[in-house]
Design a protein around this motif. Structure first.
Motif, PDB file in Angstrom:
ATOM      1  N   GLY A 299       0.840  -1.199   0.000  1.00 63.95           N
ATOM      2  CA  GLY A 299       0.000   0.000   0.000  1.00 63.95           C
ATOM      3  C   GLY A 299       0.868   1.240   0.000  1.00 63.95           C
ATOM      4  O   GLY A 299       2.073   1.165   0.275  1.00 63.95           O
ATOM      5  N   SER A 300       0.257   2.417  -0.331  1.00 60.83           N
ATOM      6  CA  SER A 300       1.105   3.615  -0.242  1.00 60.83           C
ATOM      7  C   SER A 300       1.364   3.962   1.208  1.00 60.83           C
ATOM      8  O   SER A 300       2.257   4.756   1.495  1.00 60.83           O
ATOM      9  CB  SER A 300       0.574   4.806  -1.033  1.00 60.83           C
ATOM     10  N   ASP A 301       0.626   3.352   2.134  1.00 66.06           N
ATOM     11  CA  ASP A 301       0.972   3.564   3.549  1.00 66.06           C
ATOM     12  C   ASP A 301       2.393   3.065   3.849  1.00 66.06           C
ATOM     13  O   ASP A 301       3.116   3.688   4.627  1.00 66.06           O
ATOM     14  CB  ASP A 301      -0.061   2.877   4.457  1.00 66.06           C
TER      15      ASP A 301
ATOM     16  N   TYR B  63      -4.234  14.060   4.506  1.00 67.76           N
ATOM     17  CA  TYR B  63      -4.322  12.652   4.871  1.00 67.76           C
ATOM     18  C   TYR B  63      -3.636  12.401   6.224  1.00 67.76           C
ATOM     19  O   TYR B  63      -2.496  12.839   6.435  1.00 67.76           O
ATOM     20  CB  TYR B  63      -3.664  11.825   3.760  1.00 67.76           C
TER      21      TYR B  63
ATOM     22  N   TYR C 289       0.309  10.846   7.354  1.00 66.49           N
ATOM     23  CA  TYR C 289       1.621  11.514   7.402  1.00 66.49           C
ATOM     24  C   TYR C 289       1.974  11.818   8.866  1.00 66.49           C
ATOM     25  O   TYR C 289       3.103  11.604   9.301  1.00 66.49           O
ATOM     26  CB  TYR C 289       1.639  12.816   6.588  1.00 66.49           C
TER      27      TYR C 289
ATOM     28  N   CYS D  31      -0.588  16.483  -1.121  1.00 65.83           N
ATOM     29  CA  CYS D  31      -1.562  15.462  -1.480  1.00 65.83           C
ATOM     30  C   CYS D  31      -2.423  16.019  -2.602  1.00 65.83           C
ATOM     31  O   CYS D  31      -3.126  17.014  -2.418  1.00 65.83           O
ATOM     32  CB  CYS D  31      -2.389  15.133  -0.245  1.00 65.83           C
TER      33      CYS D  31
ATOM     34  N   ASN E 230      -6.897  14.565   0.245  1.00 65.63           N
ATOM     35  CA  ASN E 230      -7.867  13.890   1.087  1.00 65.63           C
ATOM     36  C   ASN E 230      -7.833  14.611   2.430  1.00 65.63           C
ATOM     37  O   ASN E 230      -6.757  14.693   3.034  1.00 65.63           O
ATOM     38  CB  ASN E 230      -7.463  12.423   1.278  1.00 65.63           C
TER      39      ASN E 230
ATOM     40  N   ASP F 296       1.524  12.894  -3.056  1.00 67.81           N
ATOM     41  CA  ASP F 296       0.659  11.720  -2.906  1.00 67.81           C
ATOM     42  C   ASP F 296      -0.474  11.816  -3.927  1.00 67.81           C
ATOM     43  O   ASP F 296      -1.364  12.665  -3.820  1.00 67.81           O
ATOM     44  CB  ASP F 296       0.115  11.698  -1.466  1.00 67.81           C
TER      45      ASP F 296
ATOM     46  N   ALA G  45      -2.774   9.409  -4.705  1.00 65.21           N
ATOM     47  CA  ALA G  45      -3.654   8.239  -4.546  1.00 65.21           C
ATOM     48  C   ALA G  45      -4.902   8.348  -5.433  1.00 65.21           C
ATOM     49  O   ALA G  45      -5.404   7.344  -5.922  1.00 65.21           O
ATOM     50  CB  ALA G  45      -4.057   8.082  -3.078  1.00 65.21           C
ATOM     51  N   TYR G  46      -5.381   9.577  -5.635  1.00 63.94           N
ATOM     52  CA  TYR G  46      -6.661   9.761  -6.345  1.00 63.94           C
ATOM     53  C   TYR G  46      -6.469  10.334  -7.753  1.00 63.94           C
ATOM     54  O   TYR G  46      -7.430  10.801  -8.362  1.00 63.94           O
ATOM     55  CB  TYR G  46      -7.562  10.682  -5.521  1.00 63.94           C
TER      56      TYR G  46
ATOM     57  N   THR H 275      -1.205   4.430  -5.861  1.00 64.31           N
ATOM     58  CA  THR H 275      -1.703   3.208  -5.229  1.00 64.31           C
ATOM     59  C   THR H 275      -2.657   2.489  -6.173  1.00 64.31           C
ATOM     60  O   THR H 275      -3.282   3.129  -7.021  1.00 64.31           O
ATOM     61  CB  THR H 275      -2.429   3.547  -3.913  1.00 64.31           C
TER      62      THR H 275
ATOM     63  N   SER I 205      -5.153   0.979  -4.790  1.00 63.26           N
ATOM     64  CA  SER I 205      -6.321   0.827  -3.912  1.00 63.26           C
ATOM     65  C   SER I 205      -7.551   1.588  -4.387  1.00 63.26           C
ATOM     66  O   SER I 205      -8.650   1.296  -3.951  1.00 63.26           O
ATOM     67  CB  SER I 205      -5.999   1.339  -2.511  1.00 63.26           C
ATOM     68  N   LYS I 206      -7.365   2.592  -5.224  1.00 61.64           N
ATOM     69  CA  LYS I 206      -8.478   3.505  -5.530  1.00 61.64           C
ATOM     70  C   LYS I 206      -9.025   3.238  -6.938  1.00 61.64           C
ATOM     71  O   LYS I 206      -9.945   2.470  -7.106  1.00 61.64           O
ATOM     72  CB  LYS I 206      -8.027   4.960  -5.346  1.00 61.64           C
TER      73      LYS I 206
ATOM     74  N   ARG J 137      -3.185  -4.563  -1.608  1.00 61.18           N
ATOM     75  CA  ARG J 137      -2.120  -3.777  -0.971  1.00 61.18           C
ATOM     76  C   ARG J 137      -0.926  -3.574  -1.893  1.00 61.18           C
ATOM     77  O   ARG J 137       0.108  -4.231  -1.745  1.00 61.18           O
ATOM     78  CB  ARG J 137      -1.653  -4.413   0.370  1.00 61.18           C
TER      79      ARG J 137
END
Ligand SMILES: Cc1ncc(COP(=O)(O)O)c(C=O)c1O
Length: 385
Positions: A92-94, A119, A122, A167, A171, A198, A200-201, A228, A230-231, A239
Motif C-alpha cells: 500500500g502507499s501507507d 491525509y 503523514y 496530497c 484527502n 501523494d 492516490a486519487y 496506489t 487501492s483507488k 495492498r
C-alpha cells in the motif's frame, strides 16, 4: 531544480551506510532451490481448494520476487516513466509513506511539513518514527490550494524539515493542486529536502485538467510521486503502493525495505490489472464514477440543509457541509447524522468536521449508482427532520 539538493545530504547516515540484505536468489533463481528454507513439499492447502486454484502456477511455497521488475515495467509503461529503476513498491502507499520517513528522517531530530487539511497517515507515521510535524495550511477559501509563501516561511523557520508531503488530489479536500504551485515547492531556493506528492486519487481528475506529476521524476532530483492500486484500480485488498522517483532515491528505498514485501498473489493480480483488458475496465469504472460524481453533485444542490461542496471534486468522494437551522455549517448536526445513518440505516460515510477548514463536513465516497441513490435518499430524509 532545487539549487542545493544533494541526495547524500538528506538520506539518513545509517541508510547511506546500509549493506542491504542479500539472498542466494538475488544471484540464482532456478534449479533445485534449497537455499531459503522454504517448504519443498508445497503449501498446506487441499489440491481441490479455491485457494489452490486461485494461486495456480504461482509457487506460493516459494518466496516472491524481491525486485518485481515485470510489475514495475508494466507500471512504468502505463505511467509513461522510463523503467523499473525509478520504482519502489510497497504494501500500500501507507508503506511508501513510512519508508520515506525511515530513509530520510532521523528520529527525534528531523521534521516534515504537511499541508492541512490532509491525509492523516503523514502525522501518524511521523509520530511512530518520532519525527516532528510542521504545518502550512491549504488556502481555506473552499479551494484548498497550496500557500507556497507559508510553506517557504516554515522551511526557513525549521531547517530540519526533510520532507514536504503534498496530497493531490487531496484527502479530504478532493482538490488537485495546480502544477504551477507544485513546481514552486519543488524549486524553493532555500529547501534541500524531498517533496513527496501523494497521487492516490490522481486517476479521478477530469482529463481536461492537469493530471499526474509522475513524469517529472526525470526533471526534479527531489521528487517522490506516490500512487496506489487501492483507488482507481479497485484493488485495496491487494495492498500495492507505488513510489515513482529518481533511480538514486528508489535505490535507497529498495535497500531499506523488507526483502519480500510484495506477495506473489499481489504481484500477479496487479500485473493482470495492468494488461489491456484490465486497463479497459479501469477506464470504464473511472468514467462511471465521474458521471456518478456529477450526478451526486447536482443532487446535493437541491437537498435543503446541505451547504457548500468544498474543494474541486477531483477525487472519488465529495466533501459537503451540513448546515444547522440558521444556515451555518454545524459539526453537531453533521456528527449526529453520521452516527445515525451508520447505526440505524447502515450507510457509513466519514465525519470530517474537525479537520481544518472543514466545519460541518461529511466526506462521502462515490459508490455504485444504487448506493448513490441511497445516499441521496438518506441525506434528504435526515435533513428534512
Ligand atoms: C491520500 C491517501 N494516500 C494514501 C492512502 C493509502 O492508500 P493505500 O491503500 O495504498 O495504503 C490513502 C487511503 O485512503 C489516501 O487517502
Amino acid at each position: 531544480m532545487a539549487a542545493q539538493f544533494s541526495i547524500k545530504d538528506i538520506v539518513r547516515p545509517n541508510i547511506l551506510a546500509l549493506k542491504p540484505y542479500r539472498c542466494a536468489r538475488d544471484d540464482y533463481s532456478s534449479g533445485v532451490l534449497l537455499d531459503a528454507n522454504e517448504n519443498a513439499y508445497g503449501p498446506a492447502l487441499s489440491p481441490s481448494s479455491e485457494a489452490t486454484a486461485a494461486t495456480s502456477g504461482l509457487d506460493i511455497n516459494r518466496y516472491p520476487d524481491p525486485h518485481q521488475h515485470d510489475l514495475k515495467n508494466l507500471i512504468a509503461k502505463f505511467r509513461n516513466v522510463p523503467g523499473p529503476e525509478h520504482f519502489f513498491l510497497g504494501v500500500g502507499s501507507d508503506e511508501v509513506i513510512d519508508m520515506i520517513f525511515r530513509v530520510f528522517c532521523v528520529p527525534a531530530k528531523d521534521a516534515v511539513l504537511i499541508t492541512p487539511p490532509t491525509y492523516g497517515m503523514y502525522s501518524v507515521c511521523a509520530q511512530i518514527n518520532d519525527v516532528q510535524v510542521h504545518k502550512a495550511s491549504l488556502t481555506l477559501d473552499g479551494q484548498f490550494q497550496l500557500n507556497v509563501d507559508e510553506i517557504e516561511r516554515q522551511i526557513e523557520a525549521h531547517p530540519n524539515i526533510k520532507v514536504i508531503f503534498l496530497c493531490s488530489p487531496g484527502n479530504p479536500t478532493g482538490s488537485a493542486l495546480t502544477h504551477e504551485s507544485i513546481r514552486r515547492v519543488l524549486t524553493l531556493p532555500n529547501y534541500k529536502g524531498i517533496v513527496a506528492v501523494d497521487e492516490a486519487y490522481v486517476d479521478f481528475i477530469d482529463s481536461s485538467k492537469e493530471g499526474t506529476t509522475a513524469t517529472w521524476v526525470k526533471e526534479y532530483p527531489n521528487l517522490i510521486v506516490m500512487q496506489t492500486m487501492s483507488k482507481s484500480f479497485g484493488l485495496a485488498g491487494v495492498r500495492l503502493g507505488v513510489a515513482i522517483t529518481t533511480p538514486e532515491i528508489a535505490s535507497y528505498m529498495n535497500a531499506t525495505k523488507a526483502p519480500y514485501n510484495i506477495a506473489s498473489t499481489t504481484s500477479r493480480i496487479a500485473q493482470e490489472a495492468l494488461q489491456p483488458k484490465g486497463l479497459d475496465i479501469l477506464q470504464k469504472h473511472i468514467a462511471v464514477m465521474v458521471q456518478e460524481r456529477t450526478r451526486l453533485l447536482e443532487a446535493f444542490k437541491s437537498i435543503n440543509g446541505l451547504g457548500r461542496v468544498l474543494g474541486t471534486n477531483d477525487a472519488n468522494f465529495i466533501l459537503v457541509e451540513v448546515l444547522n437551522k440558521e444556515g451555518k455549517p454545524c459539526n453537531d448536526r453533521a456528527f449526529n447524522m453520521y452516527t445515525d445513518m451508520a447505526k440505524r440505516q447502515g450507510l457509513v460515510v466519514r465525519f470530517r468536521g474537525t479537520e481544518l477548514g472543514c466545519e460541518g463536513c461529511l466526506r462521502i465516497t462515490v459508490g455504485t449508482p444504487e448506493e448513490n441513490d441511497v445516499v441521496i435518499k438518506l441525506l434528504t430524509e435526515q435533513l428534512s427532520s
